[in-house]
Design a protein around this motif. Structure first.
Motif, PDB file in Angstrom:
ATOM      1  N   ARG A   1       0.827  -1.206   0.000  1.00  0.00           N
ATOM      2  CA  ARG A   1       0.000   0.000   0.000  1.00  0.00           C
ATOM      3  C   ARG A   1       0.853   1.245   0.000  1.00  0.00           C
ATOM      4  N   GLY A   2       0.394   2.256  -0.698  1.00  0.00           N
ATOM      5  CA  GLY A   2       1.128   3.514  -0.725  1.00  0.00           C
ATOM      6  C   GLY A   2       2.063   3.587  -1.910  1.00  0.00           C
ATOM      7  N   GLN A   3       2.387   2.446  -2.485  1.00  0.00           N
ATOM      8  CA  GLN A   3       3.253   2.492  -3.668  1.00  0.00           C
ATOM      9  C   GLN A   3       2.425   2.493  -4.930  1.00  0.00           C
ATOM     10  N   ARG A   4       3.073   2.896  -6.016  1.00  0.00           N
ATOM     11  CA  ARG A   4       2.391   2.916  -7.302  1.00  0.00           C
ATOM     12  C   ARG A   4       2.656   1.622  -8.045  1.00  0.00           C
ATOM     13  N   GLY A   5       1.604   0.945  -8.412  1.00  0.00           N
ATOM     14  CA  GLY A   5       1.754  -0.329  -9.121  1.00  0.00           C
ATOM     15  C   GLY A   5       1.318  -0.225 -10.571  1.00  0.00           C
TER      16      GLY A   5
ATOM     17  N   ALA B   1     -11.786  -1.811 -14.634  1.00  0.00           N
ATOM     18  CA  ALA B   1     -10.339  -1.998 -14.777  1.00  0.00           C
ATOM     19  C   ALA B   1      -9.505  -1.006 -13.969  1.00  0.00           C
ATOM     20  N   ASP B   2     -10.165  -0.031 -13.322  1.00  0.00           N
ATOM     21  CA  ASP B   2      -9.367   1.022 -12.677  1.00  0.00           C
ATOM     22  C   ASP B   2      -9.468   1.028 -11.150  1.00  0.00           C
ATOM     23  N   MET B   3     -10.136   0.015 -10.583  1.00  0.00           N
ATOM     24  CA  MET B   3     -10.227  -0.025  -9.120  1.00  0.00           C
ATOM     25  C   MET B   3      -9.141  -0.951  -8.563  1.00  0.00           C
ATOM     26  N   ALA B   4      -8.789  -0.727  -7.300  1.00  0.00           N
ATOM     27  CA  ALA B   4      -7.759  -1.559  -6.673  1.00  0.00           C
ATOM     28  C   ALA B   4      -8.419  -2.536  -5.708  1.00  0.00           C
ATOM     29  N   LEU B   5      -7.905  -3.748  -5.703  1.00  0.00           N
ATOM     30  CA  LEU B   5      -8.287  -4.715  -4.670  1.00  0.00           C
ATOM     31  C   LEU B   5      -7.297  -4.546  -3.516  1.00  0.00           C
ATOM     32  N   VAL B   6      -7.810  -4.210  -2.334  1.00  0.00           N
ATOM     33  CA  VAL B   6      -6.909  -4.002  -1.201  1.00  0.00           C
ATOM     34  C   VAL B   6      -7.293  -4.892  -0.032  1.00  0.00           C
ATOM     35  N   PHE B   7      -6.282  -5.473   0.575  1.00  0.00           N
ATOM     36  CA  PHE B   7      -6.458  -6.202   1.834  1.00  0.00           C
ATOM     37  C   PHE B   7      -5.094  -6.314   2.499  1.00  0.00           C
ATOM     38  N   ASP B   8      -5.126  -6.427   3.823  1.00  0.00           N
ATOM     39  CA  ASP B   8      -3.893  -6.460   4.602  1.00  0.00           C
ATOM     40  C   ASP B   8      -2.956  -5.337   4.130  1.00  0.00           C
ATOM     41  N   ASP B   9      -1.705  -5.679   3.834  1.00  0.00           N
ATOM     42  CA  ASP B   9      -0.791  -4.623   3.396  1.00  0.00           C
ATOM     43  C   ASP B   9      -0.733  -4.479   1.892  1.00  0.00           C
ATOM     44  N   TRP B  10      -1.600  -5.217   1.191  1.00  0.00           N
ATOM     45  CA  TRP B  10      -1.468  -5.305  -0.265  1.00  0.00           C
ATOM     46  C   TRP B  10      -2.422  -4.430  -1.028  1.00  0.00           C
ATOM     47  N   LYS B  11      -1.929  -3.946  -2.148  1.00  0.00           N
ATOM     48  CA  LYS B  11      -2.776  -3.241  -3.108  1.00  0.00           C
ATOM     49  C   LYS B  11      -2.561  -3.854  -4.492  1.00  0.00           C
ATOM     50  N   PHE B  12      -3.620  -4.421  -5.028  1.00  0.00           N
ATOM     51  CA  PHE B  12      -3.600  -4.894  -6.408  1.00  0.00           C
ATOM     52  C   PHE B  12      -4.157  -3.744  -7.249  1.00  0.00           C
ATOM     53  N   SER B  13      -3.241  -2.900  -7.716  1.00  0.00           N
ATOM     54  CA  SER B  13      -3.660  -1.665  -8.391  1.00  0.00           C
ATOM     55  C   SER B  13      -4.194  -1.944  -9.792  1.00  0.00           C
TER      56      SER B  13
ATOM     57  N   PHE C   1     -12.788  -3.266  -2.855  1.00  0.00           N
ATOM     58  CA  PHE C   1     -12.416  -2.669  -4.137  1.00  0.00           C
ATOM     59  C   PHE C   1     -12.475  -1.165  -3.947  1.00  0.00           C
ATOM     60  N   LYS C   2     -11.360  -0.500  -4.186  1.00  0.00           N
ATOM     61  CA  LYS C   2     -11.299   0.940  -3.926  1.00  0.00           C
ATOM     62  C   LYS C   2     -11.052   1.731  -5.201  1.00  0.00           C
ATOM     63  N   TYR C   3     -11.658   2.931  -5.203  1.00  0.00           N
ATOM     64  CA  TYR C   3     -11.355   3.859  -6.286  1.00  0.00           C
ATOM     65  C   TYR C   3      -9.907   4.297  -6.169  1.00  0.00           C
ATOM     66  N   GLN C   4      -9.313   4.618  -7.303  1.00  0.00           N
ATOM     67  CA  GLN C   4      -7.961   5.172  -7.308  1.00  0.00           C
ATOM     68  C   GLN C   4      -8.015   6.482  -8.077  1.00  0.00           C
ATOM     69  N   LYS C   5      -7.071   7.340  -7.793  1.00  0.00           N
ATOM     70  CA  LYS C   5      -6.932   8.566  -8.556  1.00  0.00           C
ATOM     71  C   LYS C   5      -6.729   8.185 -10.028  1.00  0.00           C
ATOM     72  N   ALA C   6      -7.292   8.984 -10.935  1.00  0.00           N
ATOM     73  CA  ALA C   6      -7.093   8.694 -12.358  1.00  0.00           C
ATOM     74  C   ALA C   6      -5.598   8.515 -12.624  1.00  0.00           C
ATOM     75  N   ALA C   7      -5.258   7.477 -13.354  1.00  0.00           N
ATOM     76  CA  ALA C   7      -3.845   7.132 -13.534  1.00  0.00           C
ATOM     77  C   ALA C   7      -3.049   8.289 -14.125  1.00  0.00           C
ATOM     78  N   TRP C   8      -3.668   9.043 -15.057  1.00  0.00           N
ATOM     79  CA  TRP C   8      -2.916  10.125 -15.712  1.00  0.00           C
ATOM     80  C   TRP C   8      -2.626  11.281 -14.774  1.00  0.00           C
ATOM     81  N   GLU C   9      -3.390  11.379 -13.694  1.00  0.00           N
ATOM     82  CA  GLU C   9      -3.114  12.461 -12.753  1.00  0.00           C
ATOM     83  C   GLU C   9      -1.844  12.218 -11.961  1.00  0.00           C
ATOM     84  N   GLN C  10      -1.366  11.004 -12.013  1.00  0.00           N
ATOM     85  CA  GLN C  10      -0.152  10.684 -11.287  1.00  0.00           C
ATOM     86  C   GLN C  10       0.939  10.215 -12.221  1.00  0.00           C
ATOM     87  N   ALA C  11       0.655  10.272 -13.529  1.00  0.00           N
ATOM     88  CA  ALA C  11       1.609   9.703 -14.477  1.00  0.00           C
ATOM     89  C   ALA C  11       2.967  10.364 -14.297  1.00  0.00           C
TER      90      ALA C  11
END
Ligand code: ARG
Length: 348
Positions: free
Chosen positions: A81-85, A184-196, A320-330
């Motif tokens: 979590r917290g990293q960009r995948g 295709a743009d949501m993340a699966l999160v659990f424990d310390d993991w983020k499947f971005s 399943f969590k929303y993520q910031k639009a990918a291009w906003e962090q590109a």
């Protein structure tokens, strides 16, 4: 840096279970009765853009299943979590382009204007004869490698032409939709993991397409054309032309999917299945996280049990969590990709 050893310790069955629970926890989803049937395609280790794209095609093929849709999630390498995948820029694997025509008019899906523009900035050229249903390429971003675009072969996308069981003029509207909704743009999160990147899909509920995608003024805005076909005056609100047009849109979409052999649920059946799900969960001592304003279908809501009660406002994980639009962090300068996979090239 990614901790490959602890990731390797994640078993596929464990990820599948967490993904099923994330679905069960999805407060906005009316289709959760099927949560235990979610299937997992494990694409961890897919290395670089091309393999990720291949896995996306496999997802489309496996989940679509010639219309007998299988609820499916594909997972790619997670990050702490917290990293960009890995990111898929598109909100769904299949999306129709939106082209500005000037004067606020749009050809295609207005909800995809921004993505369409971003893809063009990345070098995508629309077909020489743009249409209202041009399938957008997939933009796949791998950290440190940048973004790469992939055209989805037409044959990988099952589409349904929309006809009405009674009105022949309906087909002339030229409406169609894709069989598979694959977020295709949501993340699966659990424990310390983020499947971005973890695209997931199931079957459609008829109102998603008929009422929202075709009916919304900010989407395909089809109600005036349908009212006209029905011979209703759009000047008289109390002819209830909007309401009547919505019903006929539902009838047409449901009929067309059925004729094409594509799984779809009507909103009444979905609501019933949801109420059984709630009963079952509560009998097991679990309260049901829910978002009333999303759960109630956009038509005939008050005819359904789910309308007449409230839901647990908590939002537990897995989720399943929303993520910031990918291009906003590109990453600045990241563009069309080339190069080796950073994770499997011997660098720690
Ligand atoms: N409402 C979205 C659409 O029209 C799809 C959301 C997911 N829906 C589903 N049935 N799994 O494309």
């Amino acid at each position: 840096m990614r901790d490959m050893s602890s990731q390797a310790a994640l078993e596929a069955v464990e990820i599948r279970q967490k993904a099923r629970e994330a679905w069960r926890n999805s407060a906005r989803c009316i289709g959760r009765a099927m949560w235990e049937g979610l299937e997992l395609l494990d694409a961890r280790g897919a290395c670089g853009h091309d393999e990720i794209f291949e896995a996306c095609l496999r997802h489309l093929h496996y989940s679509t299943n010639e219309g007998r849709i299988r609820s499916t999630i594909t997972v790619f390498d997670p990050v702490p979590r917290g990293q960009r995948g890995i990111r898929i820029w598109n909100s769904q694997l299949v999306r129709y382009a939106g082209y500005p025509l000037g004067d606020g008019e749009v050809l295609g899906d207005p909800a995809q204007l921004e993505l369409t523009r971003r893809l063009r900035d990345l070098g995508w050229t629309p077909p020489s004869q743009p249409s209202a249903f041009d399938i957008l390429p997939l933009a796949i971003e791998v950290p440190s490698l940048g973004v790469k675009l992939f055209e989805i072969p037409r044959k990988s996308v099952f589409e349904v032409r929309i006809r009405h069981p009674k009105y022949e003029w309906f087909e002339k509207l030229g409406l169609r939709w894709h069989a598979l909704p694959a977020i295709a743009d949501m993340a699966l999160v659990f424990d310390d993991w983020k499947f971005s990147a973890a695209p997931f899909s199931g079957h459609y509920m008829v109102t998603e397409i008929a009422v929202r995608n075709f009916g919304d003024r900010e989407r395909y805005n089809m109600l005036p054309a349908i009212a006209e076909g029905l011979g209703l005056s759009t000047r008289d609100r109390t002819s209830f032309w909007r309401d009547r047009a919505l019903v006929e849109l539902c009838a047409a979409v449901m009929y067309s999917f059925k004729e094409a052999g594509v799984a779809m649920v009507d909103h009444h059946t979905a609501a019933q299945q949801f109420s059984s799900f709630v009963q079952k969960e509560e009998s097991l001592g679990r309260s049901v996280p829910g978002d009333w304003s999303w759960l109630v279908p956009p038509m005939a809501g008050s005819t359904m049990d789910l309308y007449h009660r409230g839901y647990d406002p908590s939002r537990p994980e897995p989720a399943f969590k929303y993520q910031k639009a990918a291009w906003e962090q590109a990453v600045a300068g990241a563009s069309i990709a080339a190069g080796k996979c950073p994770f499997h090239s011997g660098r720690g």
